[in-house]
Structures are given as structure tokens and as C-alpha cells.
Design an enzyme around this catalytic site. Sequence first.
Site, PDB file in Angstrom:
ATOM      1  N   LYS A  19       0.820  -1.218   0.000  1.00 16.70           N
ATOM      2  CA  LYS A  19       0.000   0.000   0.000  1.00 16.70           C
ATOM      3  C   LYS A  19       0.857   1.274   0.000  1.00 16.70           C
ATOM      4  O   LYS A  19       0.551   2.219  -0.689  1.00 16.70           O
ATOM      5  CB  LYS A  19      -0.914   0.062   1.230  1.00 16.70           C
ATOM      6  CG  LYS A  19      -1.999  -0.963   1.285  1.00 16.70           C
ATOM      7  CD  LYS A  19      -2.967  -0.677   2.431  1.00 16.70           C
ATOM      8  CE  LYS A  19      -2.317  -0.624   3.808  1.00 16.70           C
ATOM      9  NZ  LYS A  19      -1.787  -1.901   4.314  1.00 16.70           N
ATOM     10  N   ARG A  94      -8.824   1.538  10.087  1.00 15.70           N
ATOM     11  CA  ARG A  94      -8.495   0.132  10.306  1.00 15.70           C
ATOM     12  C   ARG A  94      -9.579  -0.558  11.120  1.00 15.70           C
ATOM     13  O   ARG A  94      -9.550  -1.765  11.269  1.00 15.70           O
ATOM     14  CB  ARG A  94      -7.181   0.033  11.082  1.00 15.70           C
ATOM     15  CG  ARG A  94      -5.979  -0.431  10.234  1.00 15.70           C
ATOM     16  CD  ARG A  94      -4.818  -0.457  11.164  1.00 15.70           C
ATOM     17  NE  ARG A  94      -3.630  -1.112  10.751  1.00 15.70           N
ATOM     18  CZ  ARG A  94      -2.588  -0.523  10.159  1.00 15.70           C
ATOM     19  NH1 ARG A  94      -2.662   0.711   9.765  1.00 15.70           N
ATOM     20  NH2 ARG A  94      -1.485  -1.205   9.944  1.00 15.70           N
ATOM     21  N   ARG A 131      11.404  -6.481   3.148  1.00 18.02           N
ATOM     22  CA  ARG A 131      11.146  -5.034   3.091  1.00 18.02           C
ATOM     23  C   ARG A 131      12.207  -4.257   3.875  1.00 18.02           C
ATOM     24  O   ARG A 131      12.571  -4.626   4.985  1.00 18.02           O
ATOM     25  CB  ARG A 131       9.756  -4.770   3.681  1.00 18.02           C
ATOM     26  CG  ARG A 131       9.392  -3.323   3.735  1.00 18.02           C
ATOM     27  CD  ARG A 131       7.920  -3.137   3.736  1.00 18.02           C
ATOM     28  NE  ARG A 131       7.306  -3.314   5.043  1.00 18.02           N
ATOM     29  CZ  ARG A 131       6.022  -3.049   5.275  1.00 18.02           C
ATOM     30  NH1 ARG A 131       5.247  -2.631   4.296  1.00 18.02           N
ATOM     31  NH2 ARG A 131       5.516  -3.223   6.472  1.00 18.02           N
ATOM     32  N   ARG A 164      11.929  -2.817   9.790  1.00 11.33           N
ATOM     33  CA  ARG A 164      11.095  -2.365  10.901  1.00 11.33           C
ATOM     34  C   ARG A 164      10.977  -3.479  11.922  1.00 11.33           C
ATOM     35  O   ARG A 164      10.862  -4.641  11.556  1.00 11.33           O
ATOM     36  CB  ARG A 164       9.685  -2.027  10.384  1.00 11.33           C
ATOM     37  CG  ARG A 164       9.568  -0.647   9.820  1.00 11.33           C
ATOM     38  CD  ARG A 164       8.300  -0.457   9.031  1.00 11.33           C
ATOM     39  NE  ARG A 164       7.082  -0.914   9.676  1.00 11.33           N
ATOM     40  CZ  ARG A 164       5.863  -0.808   9.130  1.00 11.33           C
ATOM     41  NH1 ARG A 164       5.724  -0.256   7.941  1.00 11.33           N
ATOM     42  NH2 ARG A 164       4.803  -1.248   9.754  1.00 11.33           N
ATOM     43  N   ARG A 175       0.119  -9.163  13.275  1.00 16.87           N
ATOM     44  CA  ARG A 175      -0.512  -8.062  12.527  1.00 16.87           C
ATOM     45  C   ARG A 175      -1.528  -8.600  11.521  1.00 16.87           C
ATOM     46  O   ARG A 175      -2.594  -8.026  11.338  1.00 16.87           O
ATOM     47  CB  ARG A 175       0.548  -7.215  11.819  1.00 16.87           C
ATOM     48  CG  ARG A 175       1.367  -6.383  12.798  1.00 16.87           C
ATOM     49  CD  ARG A 175       2.640  -5.862  12.187  1.00 16.87           C
ATOM     50  NE  ARG A 175       2.407  -4.914  11.125  1.00 16.87           N
ATOM     51  CZ  ARG A 175       3.310  -4.607  10.196  1.00 16.87           C
ATOM     52  NH1 ARG A 175       4.495  -5.194  10.194  1.00 16.87           N
ATOM     53  NH2 ARG A 175       3.030  -3.723   9.276  1.00 16.87           N
TER      54      ARG A 175
HETATM   55  P1  AMP Z   1       1.450   0.420   9.264  1.00 10.52           P
HETATM   56  O1  AMP Z   1       2.713   1.112   8.886  1.00 10.52           O
HETATM   57  O2  AMP Z   1       0.240   0.995   8.582  1.00 10.52           O
HETATM   58  O3  AMP Z   1       1.548  -1.083   9.109  1.00 10.52           O
HETATM   59  O4  AMP Z   1       1.213   0.711  10.822  1.00 10.52           O
HETATM   60  C1  AMP Z   1       2.153   0.299  11.786  1.00 10.52           C
HETATM   61  C2  AMP Z   1       1.501   0.185  13.130  1.00 10.52           C
HETATM   62  O5  AMP Z   1       0.969   1.463  13.539  1.00 10.52           O
HETATM   63  C3  AMP Z   1       0.307  -0.749  13.210  1.00 10.52           C
HETATM   64  O6  AMP Z   1       0.673  -2.117  13.368  1.00 10.52           O
HETATM   65  C4  AMP Z   1      -0.430  -0.202  14.442  1.00 10.52           C
HETATM   66  O7  AMP Z   1       0.249  -0.553  15.629  1.00 10.52           O
HETATM   67  C5  AMP Z   1      -0.252   1.303  14.264  1.00 10.52           C
HETATM   68  N1  AMP Z   1      -1.342   1.873  13.444  1.00 10.52           N
HETATM   69  C6  AMP Z   1      -1.226   2.461  12.224  1.00 10.52           C
HETATM   70  N2  AMP Z   1      -2.414   2.864  11.770  1.00 10.52           N
HETATM   71  C7  AMP Z   1      -3.329   2.511  12.715  1.00 10.52           C
HETATM   72  C8  AMP Z   1      -4.737   2.636  12.811  1.00 10.52           C
HETATM   73  N3  AMP Z   1      -5.462   3.200  11.844  1.00 10.52           N
HETATM   74  N4  AMP Z   1      -5.340   2.157  13.937  1.00 10.52           N
HETATM   75  C9  AMP Z   1      -4.634   1.594  14.929  1.00 10.52           C
HETATM   76  N5  AMP Z   1      -3.295   1.432  14.893  1.00 10.52           N
HETATM   77  C10 AMP Z   1      -2.641   1.883  13.798  1.00 10.52           C
END
Ligand code: AMP
Length: 218
Positions: A19, A94, A131, A164, A175
Site C-alpha cells: 500500500k 483500520r 522489506r 522495521r 498483525r
Molecule cells: P502500518 O505502517 O500501517 O503497518 O502501521 C504500523 C503500526 O501502527 C500498526 O501495526 C499499528 O500498531 C499502528 N497503526 C497504524 N495505523 C493505525 C490505525 N489506523 N489504527 C490503529 N493502529 C494503527
Amino acid sequence: MTNTHPLIVILLGPPGVGKGTQALKIQTMLQIPHISTGDILRTNIKQKTPLGLETQSIIEKGELVSDEIINKMVLGRIAQEDCKKGFILDGYPRTLTQAHTLEKSLDPKATIKVLMYHAKNETIVTRISGRLTCRHCGQVFHVTFNPPKKPHICDNCSHHLMQRKDDQAQIVLERLKIYQKEIDPLIQFYNQKSLLHSISCEGSIDEAFAQAVLYLKN
Ligand code: AMP
């Protein structure tokens, strides 16, 4: 795309599906800001802000940050001047609560497009395990599918690329589990409004982007 109403592009899909990479390409095409909740949180963690300190351990475990914190963060960001013509949301909403909050805060005349990216679990695990992320500018690479010009160095800002913490295999599984639990109500929510467009990410980055372009141009 001659529409004068704001254009809101929402990117849904599991972690690691690509994404973020697609969002940057869409941002270049549409010239509206890309808002990644994950990137905002990681910047706060790096800068040790109160928000970063509060959310760091949750993110490192692969769990979701509370709706209250995330909603406040996103509503603050989309109220900024550069979002007037629209924006791309990556990683938000989310949960159904987040989707309802977003809906209430949008201009009722806004055009909303939801792209649902999908790929098989094996594809996702392969993508995430290779990644590499730049902790300085957030640019994402992949050792095989999208390698940086110089090994482990960001093409964009020349800082070192890292894996990461939450991209480690065990955390990725957590996740994905949380994603599976939360996604069905969101799919239903946007499907009922006929806003959802599905995009396969099994092929190349350009193939997925071409599917998005077709949908966004209509
Ligand atoms: P991402 O980079 O989008 O995979 O986000 C990394 C982490 O940030 C996720 O695993 C959550 O811990 C937190 N996070 C990001 N966006 C959200 C969201 N919309 N709601 C809750 N936690 C979030």
C-alpha cells in the site's frame, strides 16, 4: 478528475501488501498528500514525542493503537490546509469506529474512492521479510522486487535502510491476525456504499498501479 470537490482515496489491505509504495505513486499522479498513520506514528516514536512514547510498545508488538488516539491524530492532520483538495489515507481506517469517525468528518460533497489491495498470505510474508524502510524519510524498498540503487542506502535521502521491528516474522503474523479480524466489517461498510474497488497485488508494482489508475480516472 476535473471534479472540484475534494477527492479522498482510502487504501485498505493487509500489512506488507504494498500500500505504501502504491500510495506514493498515487500521490505523484494526483498531487494530493499521502497520509500514512504508520509513518506519522513512527516519526513520533523517532522524535520521542508524548504520542510516540505512548504508542511505541503497542506498535512494536504489532497491536493496534486505540481508536481515540488515532482518530484525534488523523482528524488533526486532515484539517490542515494542504488537505483541502483531498488526500490519500494509508493505514486508516483500520476499524469500523475509525471508518464512522472519518465519514462524519468529511465534506459531504467529497468524492470517496476505496482501493482494497489483496494478495495471498505467502506473497505478503515474502514481501514483508524482504522489506527495507528508511527511518529518515519513510521510503520503502524490497531487497528483490524494488531494490535501492546502493545496497541498504535510501535512494531518496542516502540514509541507512533498516528492517522495521514489527516486520519480524512473529510480529507480522500477529498483525495479519488482527487485520483479518478487523477487515470484514470495513469491507461491508464500504461495499454497502459501492465505494470499494479490489486490486490484486500478486503481480508487479506497475501492474497494481495500472489497476488503480483505471479506477481513479473514472
Ligand atoms: P502500518 O505502517 O500501517 O503497518 O502501521 C504500523 C503500526 O501502527 C500498526 O501495526 C499499528 O500498531 C499502528 N497503526 C497504524 N495505523 C493505525 C490505525 N489506523 N489504527 C490503529 N493502529 C494503527
